[in-house]
Write a protein that holds these residues in place. Structure first.
Motif, short mmCIF file in Angstrom:
data_model
loop_
_atom_site.label_atom_id
_atom_site.label_comp_id
_atom_site.label_asym_id
_atom_site.label_seq_id
_atom_site.Cartn_x
_atom_site.Cartn_y
_atom_site.Cartn_z
N ARG A 1 -34.31 -36.17 -21.20
CA ARG A 1 -33.22 -36.54 -20.17
C ARG A 1 -33.32 -37.90 -19.80
O ARG A 1 -34.35 -38.41 -19.25
N GLN A 2 -32.06 -38.78 -20.01
CA GLN A 2 -32.00 -40.11 -19.51
C GLN A 2 -30.61 -39.86 -18.67
O GLN A 2 -29.96 -39.09 -18.73
N LYS A 3 -31.00 -40.66 -17.45
CA LYS A 3 -29.71 -40.69 -16.54
C LYS A 3 -29.10 -42.11 -16.15
O LYS A 3 -29.82 -43.03 -16.03
N CYS A 4 -27.72 -41.87 -15.61
CA CYS A 4 -27.41 -43.05 -14.79
C CYS A 4 -26.61 -42.37 -13.44
O CYS A 4 -26.96 -41.20 -13.46
N ALA A 5 -25.89 -43.14 -12.92
CA ALA A 5 -25.43 -42.61 -11.60
C ALA A 5 -24.58 -41.48 -11.73
O ALA A 5 -24.79 -40.44 -10.92
N GLN A 6 -23.82 -41.21 -13.05
CA GLN A 6 -22.77 -40.10 -12.98
C GLN A 6 -23.30 -39.14 -14.00
O GLN A 6 -22.58 -38.16 -14.30
N ALA A 7 -24.17 -39.49 -14.93
CA ALA A 7 -24.34 -38.71 -16.00
C ALA A 7 -25.84 -38.49 -16.52
O ALA A 7 -26.63 -39.46 -16.14
N THR A 8 -26.02 -37.28 -17.34
CA THR A 8 -27.37 -37.10 -17.90
C THR A 8 -27.26 -37.12 -19.29
O THR A 8 -26.15 -36.47 -19.92
N LEU A 9 -28.04 -37.38 -20.09
CA LEU A 9 -27.93 -37.30 -21.56
C LEU A 9 -29.31 -37.01 -22.17
O LEU A 9 -30.33 -37.46 -21.70
N ALA A 10 -29.43 -36.29 -23.19
CA ALA A 10 -30.64 -35.87 -23.88
C ALA A 10 -30.12 -35.96 -25.57
O ALA A 10 -29.04 -35.23 -25.67
N LEU A 11 -31.10 -36.01 -26.37
CA LEU A 11 -30.98 -35.62 -27.70
C LEU A 11 -31.96 -34.62 -28.20
O LEU A 11 -33.28 -34.86 -27.93
N ALA A 12 -31.45 -33.87 -28.86
CA ALA A 12 -32.36 -32.98 -29.63
C ALA A 12 -32.31 -32.80 -30.94
O ALA A 12 -31.09 -33.25 -31.75
N THR A 13 -33.21 -32.49 -31.64
CA THR A 13 -33.31 -32.34 -33.21
C THR A 13 -33.92 -31.14 -33.62
O THR A 13 -34.46 -30.45 -32.95
N ALA A 14 -33.38 -30.69 -34.94
CA ALA A 14 -34.16 -29.54 -35.49
C ALA A 14 -33.89 -29.81 -36.93
O ALA A 14 -32.87 -30.54 -37.41
N ARG A 15 -34.75 -29.41 -37.61
CA ARG A 15 -34.83 -29.30 -39.26
C ARG A 15 -34.35 -27.96 -39.83
O ARG A 15 -34.66 -26.87 -39.19
#
Length: 137
Positions: free
Chosen positions: A123-137
């Motif tokens: 989880r990365q965040k700013c004032a109004q949003a959160t974001l995450a990156l996921a991976t799978a093979r």
């Protein structure tokens, strides 16, 4: 002999406040990609919670990136709670999910790859949003 491996599934999970602009979401995404040496061309899809299915900023981001946006219910995201880097009681109060961005990213990566996923970027965040990156093979 060189072992060929399938390209990883790389998906973006997003959570945001109501009315969060596409500009804010795009800036957060670009900041995260740059910080981790990734490019938008590596992304396969966007994911969020069904409560955000009609959120204009998310829909515009999907359109700008020409990527599908998949939304999951809180009950579909609930099994991912033990794997989250951060569990937010506030997010749970609003959505029924302890972490929308991470849960949605993991859920979609597993759906697309039919295999176990892991968080590439928690989880990365700013004032109004959160974001995450996921991976799978």
């Amino acid at each position: 002999m060189i072992e060929r491996r399938a390209a990883p599934t790389l998906v973006v999970g997003l959570g945001c406040q109501k009315g969060c602009s596409v500009t804010t979401l795009r800036a957060l995404l670009e900041q995260v990609l740059q910080a981790h040496g990734l490019e938008s061309g590596q992304l396969l899809a966007l994911a969020s919670i069904d409560l955000k299915r009609n959120e204009p900023g998310l829909l515009q981001l999907a359109e700008q990136l020409a990527l599908p946006l998949t939304c999951f219910s809180s009950s579909q995201l609930a099994p991912y709670a033990p794997r989250l880097s951060h569990r937010s009681p506030i997010a749970f109060e609003h959505s029924g999910c302890y972490g929308v961005a991470e849960s949605a990213a993991l859920a979609l990566a597993e759906l697309l790859s039919a295999g176990p996923a892991e968080l590439l970027v928690p989880r990365q965040k700013c004032a109004q949003a959160t974001l995450a990156l996921a991976t799978a093979r």
